[in-house]
Design a protein around this motif. Structure first.
Motif, PDB file in Angstrom:
ATOM      1  N   PRO A 129       0.780  -1.096   0.080  1.00 52.95           N
ATOM      2  CA  PRO A 129      -0.068  -0.074   0.021  1.00 52.95           C
ATOM      3  C   PRO A 129       0.844   1.311  -0.055  1.00 52.95           C
ATOM      4  N   GLU A 130       0.117   2.292  -0.247  1.00 55.50           N
ATOM      5  CA  GLU A 130       1.015   3.571  -0.251  1.00 55.50           C
ATOM      6  C   GLU A 130       1.397   3.960   1.149  1.00 55.50           C
ATOM      7  N   VAL A 131       2.409   4.808   1.101  1.00 53.86           N
ATOM      8  CA  VAL A 131       3.022   5.305   2.527  1.00 53.86           C
ATOM      9  C   VAL A 131       2.495   6.601   2.646  1.00 53.86           C
ATOM     10  N   ALA A 132       1.606   7.110   3.595  1.00 52.28           N
ATOM     11  CA  ALA A 132       1.232   8.469   3.543  1.00 52.28           C
ATOM     12  C   ALA A 132       1.655   9.205   4.606  1.00 52.28           C
ATOM     13  N   SER A 133       2.103   8.601   5.766  1.00 51.13           N
ATOM     14  CA  SER A 133       2.591   9.218   6.859  1.00 51.13           C
ATOM     15  C   SER A 133       3.835   8.642   7.558  1.00 51.13           C
ATOM     16  N   HIS A 181     -11.021  15.500   3.477  1.00 49.95           N
ATOM     17  CA  HIS A 181      -9.695  16.483   2.900  1.00 49.95           C
ATOM     18  C   HIS A 181      -9.062  16.854   4.235  1.00 49.95           C
ATOM     19  N   VAL A 182      -7.720  16.654   4.007  1.00 47.94           N
ATOM     20  CA  VAL A 182      -6.814  17.210   5.043  1.00 47.94           C
ATOM     21  C   VAL A 182      -5.753  17.687   4.489  1.00 47.94           C
ATOM     22  N   PRO A 183      -4.956  18.638   5.367  1.00 48.02           N
ATOM     23  CA  PRO A 183      -3.689  19.116   4.876  1.00 48.02           C
ATOM     24  C   PRO A 183      -2.479  18.182   5.192  1.00 48.02           C
ATOM     25  N   ILE A 184      -1.288  18.305   4.575  1.00 46.86           N
ATOM     26  CA  ILE A 184      -0.299  17.489   4.943  1.00 46.86           C
ATOM     27  C   ILE A 184       0.510  18.413   6.328  1.00 46.86           C
ATOM     28  N   GLY A 185       1.248  17.625   7.203  1.00 51.05           N
ATOM     29  CA  GLY A 185       1.957  18.266   8.139  1.00 51.05           C
ATOM     30  C   GLY A 185       1.371  18.521   9.382  1.00 51.05           C
ATOM     31  N   ARG A 186      -0.088  18.574   9.386  1.00 46.07           N
ATOM     32  CA  ARG A 186      -0.817  18.819  10.531  1.00 46.07           C
ATOM     33  C   ARG A 186      -1.533  17.839  11.373  1.00 46.07           C
ATOM     34  N   PRO A 187      -1.484  17.397  12.590  1.00 46.53           N
ATOM     35  CA  PRO A 187      -2.210  16.233  13.227  1.00 46.53           C
ATOM     36  C   PRO A 187      -3.835  16.866  12.984  1.00 46.53           C
ATOM     37  N   VAL A 188      -4.308  15.525  12.706  1.00 47.58           N
ATOM     38  CA  VAL A 188      -5.731  15.699  12.205  1.00 47.58           C
ATOM     39  C   VAL A 188      -6.428  14.691  13.446  1.00 47.58           C
ATOM     40  N   THR A 233      -1.048  12.238  11.110  1.00 45.88           N
ATOM     41  CA  THR A 233      -0.460  13.361  10.497  1.00 45.88           C
ATOM     42  C   THR A 233      -0.047  12.863   9.043  1.00 45.88           C
ATOM     43  N   ALA A 234      -0.790  13.146   8.109  1.00 49.96           N
ATOM     44  CA  ALA A 234      -0.171  12.854   6.723  1.00 49.96           C
ATOM     45  C   ALA A 234       0.789  13.561   6.245  1.00 49.96           C
ATOM     46  N   ASP A 235       1.710  13.022   5.385  1.00 51.80           N
ATOM     47  CA  ASP A 235       2.824  13.777   4.716  1.00 51.80           C
ATOM     48  C   ASP A 235       3.063  13.540   3.513  1.00 51.80           C
ATOM     49  N   LYS A 236       2.145  13.071   2.729  1.00 44.36           N
ATOM     50  CA  LYS A 236       2.199  12.948   1.334  1.00 44.36           C
ATOM     51  C   LYS A 236       0.920  13.202   0.628  1.00 44.36           C
TER      52      LYS A 236
END
Lengths: 326, 543, 234
Positions: free
Chosen positions: A7-11, A123-130, A165-168
């Motif tokens: 799977p993709e790695v998004a964090s 929808h979420v931004p990268i770099g911010r804890p959600v 926290t997503a980063d990609k």
């Protein structure tokens, strides 16, 4: 032909989980290959050639201890690393951005503090804890984002939370992972992770109904809460301003923290906890009259009623935290 | 059956099969061997039914869309696959068939302690199966075999109570079997058959019996509460009136986790018998294998929460259950190492039962190791409720338990029927099972990590290739199970007469004729040697 | 199985010997051990219910205290006394069977049954009282939670408690009923002179069963009737 194998790695957490998984796989492969090779070699080397009857070997305490203790120690490393990740996932950072997700057969209804609403889309931004607050309107569901390697069951009757926290940037699957009836496999959607600027643009689309706090305020009026719960002074019911996050003294002497769960219970089963100085059987229950989303809006509204100098004006920090745009 | 036995080509010596004829002599028998055969036939039928459901699942999953059957039907199919396979095949499988047949013989007894209760347990099993079949025929159940609330109590519109009653009833069959075995092993061992000389198959069934007796009542009361809640519309597990759906899960898994050890321990007992016989050598680490069976039974009661890591339990509960899950893996590992060590300097032959034993060790090792993945908190959060779990439990249940069952079936077929099966076909099927199984279930580990959730009627299109591979494997596996059905039935009429001990195995059951007489032994044996005393200087006269 | 054993001086044995056993001693040992194992399963069965009850009790202590006030400890105490006496008569019956005292055995069985029946009758009155008081959540129209003794904030939890009350006492009463059936069978066998000092296992194991059902009640009574009963409500 699509044949994804990973799977993709998004964090960062997802990457950590992957490293642990690879470690587990490596140890398992080594272990298995070792055992299979030994068995294979024995099966050939000691194949039956005639009528020979081998000498029995009854056992070896030393060997038994060795091959019990060493594997257990290795397993403890699995346990420790896994526990570390689990602990991390259990505590959202205090500056997390809030999102609210209500699961019902068979869709996810997402609400943002700014008032935006989506079905099966997040929808979420990268770099911010959600931090996602999860509620169910009916049966147990499970909110699963494979690319982030997280899931949490959504159990009716109380709130569950998860954070990441997503980063990609990218578009990732969202699946319901707890069997919930006919269209369980249709309760799927997409998580869109965006750069901060793209996210701002998306946000400015805005919810047509106003922010969640504003929607909550409207509900507060519509349902008649404001008749008894006044903002700044005692009415027939306890004061609202500043209550969120405070410690509330109850009539039976106990104190409780006024968090999301407390507010939800106060709305649905008001007699469960009576505030000191008030009587039971005065506030009616709103069970069945307000949806889970409505309750979340009320919570966001009440949360926004911070104690400030100017009566009625929330602080800037709270505006940001609740995602409002005033 | 009776026409086959009157064939003049078969041995005419009196045995338990030809002692009496007629349906009454079978349906009112108290002979543990006949009851074992009754169970063998019944659970084979249920296995076939569960297999049909499995076939339908895999056919639907050939394509990403749900296009073979509609969603409700699919949900019923996977539910009934689970219910039938777990409660009506796996749980009774080895204890009710080979356990029933062999435990008395292995300890030198004429029968189990309570033969009539043994027969009763079969009737109860049949009654439970009839309720389950009724649920299927009336329209099915769609809650998943786990019956999670509040879906099962409030939202499902299917025959939940009927199915729950079927499972509830079958639980009593399991309890009675366990009770019988415990008393038998304690009280009816022949002179000289000390606890330390018991065949490991007996130890395995004894440990299993402990779990059956202690765990099954809990699932009984849990399902009873679900049924009562559904019937009377009261809220024990209903959050709307203060009930707790997670309490259901705790109560359910308190039984259902030990239940998986009910399913695997007897299989492990079989492997101990096969490895010793086909290495012609005593077991390495007897007391550790016996002790590990008890260890698995006890620790198995302490780990149920690892099915619930993402339900919102406290972090500390998560830590506890994860740690203990690591611990429960150790006794299983001990067994695998000891079996391997038994082969060291043995004299190994490759008959069909031994091929199944090799298969078990390989597949159970993989299945057991993947259990550690699931017991590791951080990884479990990702893979729980996905096909990773499905792959894991099929590796241990099919790759482990069913393979052990097939090994047992071939090993003791000569004893039970007096006939040999065709060895070439036996080996071929064993290899086909191994290949078909891996092709079916290995891709599911990958699918699970990719994120395909379980119980999905339709799935994301990029998962199709792996699903097609899995279905291809399933068709091979289906054929691999059909072939033994054919040649085993064939052997009843045309198989070579087996003789007392075609394998040259140790164990009291091999000292009798094949098939045995009704009372097993003409004279109660007196045991003077240890288990698996293959070496010439260990042999002493038994009798 | 045809019973064509030769009975002579060397092979004489009780007609009650089941032939897969070596001798009566092994049979008796097995029978009693088997009953103990069965009682173990019963402990797990009731234990599941007790466990669930305990979980809810610890979640809602005041609610459960409030509902205890609707239980009738007088009935409960009467039942407890009745059961304890029935266990005494049962123990005396078992002893009588050991000693071959046929008349005493039969009378003690009869008394045990009378007390057992009395238990069920008292339970019947009790259930009836709950029915009239509208405290039966299982049937719509027979549940209401109003009045000075019924704090409304506990309405939901009270419903759960009463469910547990009926399930736990109901399953217990079911076991009592089965016990009465067993006693009846024993009485019929006793009147035929089946039990002698050489063969009394059925009485022994039935005694074990009866005592167990009694002990379950000893746990039910304080849990459901006594704890929190006199506690003042808010």
């Amino acid at each position: 032909m699509q044949l994804p194998l990973w799977p993709e790695v998004a964090s960062a957490v997802a990457a950590d989980v992957d490293h642990l998984y690879i470690y587990l796989t490596l140890v398992s492969v080594v272990m298995s290959v070792l055992i299979f090779t030994v068995i294979f070699v024995f099966a050939i080397k000691y194949r039956r050639r005639g009528d020979e009857v081998p000498e029995p070997i009854h056992g070896s305490l030393r060997l038994e201890i060795t091959w019990s203790v060493i594997p257990f120690l290795v397993m403890l490393t699995f346990f420790w690393w896994g526990a570390k990740i689990f602990f991390l996932n259990a505590t959202p950072p205090p500056d997390s951005m809030d999102v609210y997700s209500v699961g019902k057969q068979w869709m996810w209804k997402i609400q943002y503090p700014g008032g935006q609403r989506e079905i099966n889309e997040l929808h979420v931004p990268i770099g911010r804890p959600v931090k996602i607050t999860l509620a169910s309107e009916d049966v147990i569901h499970s909110f699963f984002i494979p690319a982030l390697r997280i899931k949490h069951d959504v159990v009716p009757g109380h709130y569950d939370t998860m954070w990441f926290t997503a980063d990609k940037p990218g578009r990732y699957h969202l699946f319901c992972a707890e069997y919930c009836g006919t269209e369980h496999s249709g309760m799927v959607g997409w998580v869109t992770v965006m750069t901060p600027s793209d996210y701002e643009n998306w946000l400015s689309g805005g919810g047509s109904g106003g922010t969640m706090a504003q929607q909550g305020e409207r509900l507060f009026e519509q349902m008649g809460c404001s008749t008894c719960h006044l903002l700044d002074r005692q009415g027939r019911g306890p004061i609202m301003r500043g209550v969120y996050g405070s410690r509330v003294q109850l009539a039976d002497g106990k104190t409780v923290l006024a968090d999301d769960a407390y507010i939800r219970e106060s709305i649905l089963n008001p007699n469960a906890k009576i505030v000191a100085g008030y009587k039971p059987n005065v506030m009616p229950s709103f069970q069945g009259q307000i949806s889970e989303e409505g309750i979340l809006q009320l919570i966001v509204y009440i949360k926004s009623l911070a104690i400030t100098n100017a009566p009625g004006a929330p602080t800037a920090a709270l505006i940001q935290q609740t995602g409002g745009k005033q | 059956m009776s026409t086959v036995l009157q064939d003049p080509q078969t041995t005419e010596t009196p045995n338990y099969l030809n002692a009496e004829y007629g349906w009454k002599s079978w349906l009112f028998t108290t002979d543990h061997k006949r009851i074992a055969v009754l169970y063998l036939i019944s659970i084979s039928v249920m296995f076939a039914l569960g297999g049909v459901f499995a076939g339908l699942i895999r056919m639907e999953l050939l394509t990403p869309q749900g296009d073979l059957v509609n969603s409700d039907t699919y949900n019923k199919i996977f539910t009934m696959h689970g219910v039938v396979m777990i409660f009506f095949f796996l749980i009774p499988s080895i204890p009710a068939t080979f356990g029933n047949f062999l435990v008395p013989m292995m300890i030198g007894a004429k029968d189990l302690a309570f033969p009539r209760i043994n027969l009763l347990s079969w009737y109860i099993y049949i009654l439970g199966a009839l309720f389950a079949l009724a649920a299927i025929v009336l329209g099915g159940v769609d809650t998943g075999w786990t019956f999670y609330t509040p879906f099962s109590t409030t939202y499902s519109n299917t025959f939940v109570i009927t199915a729950a009653v079927g499972v509830f009833i079958s639980g009593f069959s399991s309890i009675l079997t366990g009770l019988n075995f415990i008393v038998t092993v304690h009280k009816m061992r022949a002179p000289g058959m000390t606890w330390g000389r018991l065949p490991l198959f007996v130890w395995a069934n004894y440990a299993t019996a402990l779990i059956q007796v202690l765990g099954t009542p809990v699932v009984a009361i849990t399902l009873a509460l679900v049924g009562l809640e559904r019937a009377f519309h009261i809220g024990i597990f209903d959050p709307a009136i203060g009930g707790d759906p997670i309490l259901f899960q705790h109560m359910f898994w308190f039984y259902s986790h030990p239940a998986v050890y009910i399913m695997i321990l007897p299989g492990m007992g079989v492997i101990s018998e096969l490895v010793t016989c086909f290495s012609r050598k005593g077991i390495f680490g007897y007391s550790f294998i016996a002790g590990s069976s008890l260890g698995i039974a006890i620790i198995g009661f302490l780990v149920w929460g690892h099915h619930m890591f993402v339900t919102g339990m406290s972090m500390y509960a998560g830590l506890y259950f994860s740690l203990l899950t690591m611990l429960v893996a150790v006794p299983s590992a001990i067994k695998v190492f000891n079996w391997t060590a038994t082969m060291f300097r043995g004299s190994i032959s490759y008959e069909t039962p031994m091929l199944y034993a090799f298969g078990f060790i390989g597949l159970f090792t993989i299945g057991g190791l993947t259990g550690l993945f699931l017991g590791t908190l951080g990884v479990d959060v990702h893979v729980t409720d996905t096909y990773f779990v499905v792959a894991h439990f099929h590796y241990v249940m099919v790759g482990g338990m069913v393979v052990a069952y097939m090994g047992a079936l071939h090993f003791w077929w000569p004893k039970i029927t007096g006939r040999m099966y065709p060895e070439g076909w036996g080996k071929f099927s064993a290899l086909l099972v191994f290949v078909g199984f891996n092709v079916t279930f290995f891709p599911q580990f990958i699918l699970g990590y990719l994120g395909q959730p379980r119980r999905y009627h339709a799935y994301a299109p990029e998962f199709q290739v792996l699903n097609v591979m899995s279905t291809a494997g399933a068709s091979i596996l289906g054929v691999a199970f059909l072939i033994p059905l054919i040649y085993l039935l064939w052997s009843l009429r045309y198989g070579k007469p087996a003789g007392n001990n075609p394998w040259g195995a140790k164990g009291l059951e091999w000292t009798t004729q094949s098939p045995p007489t009704t009372f097993n032994f003409d004279v109660t044996p007196v045991v003077t040697e240890e288990a698996y005393a293959y070496a010439k200087h260990e042999e002493t006269h038994v009798g | 199985m045809a019973d064509t054993h030769v009975v002579d001086a060397e092979h004489a044995h009780s007609p009650h010997l089941r032939h897969h056993f070596d001798d009566m001693h092994q049979q008796f040992d097995s029978d009693t051990f088997g009953m103990w194992v069965f009682l173990l399963t019963e402990i797990m069965f009731f234990g599941g219910m007790f466990g669930a009850y305990t979980v809810y009790r610890s979640m809602y202590p005041e609610a459960f205290a409030a509902t205890s006030n609707f239980m009738n400890p007088a009935f409960g105490a009467a039942n407890t006394a009745v059961l304890i006496v029935s266990s005494l008569t049962m123990a005396l019956a078992v002893r009588a069977s050991h000693l071959g005292q046929q008349k005493l055995l039969q009378w003690m069985l009869v008394f045990t049954m009378i007390f057992g029946l009395a238990f069920l009758v008292i339970k019947g009155f009790e259930y009836h009282e709950h029915w009239v008081d509208m405290k039966v959540p299982l049937f719509p129209g027979h549940w209401s939670w109003t009045g000075p003794e019924a704090p409304p904030q506990f309405a939901h939890e009270a419903q759960i408690l009463f469910c547990f009350y009926f399930f736990m006492t109901g399953f217990h009463a079911l076991h009592m009923l089965v016990g009465l059936g067993i006693m009846t069978t024993l009485l019929v066998m006793a009147r035929k002179g089946t039990f002698t000092p050489a063969y009394y296992a059925p009485v022994e194991v039935s005694g074990l069963y009866w005592h167990f059902v009694d002990i379950v009640w000893i746990f039910l009574f304080p849990l459901l009737y006594l704890i929190g009963h006199t506690k003042k409500l808010i």
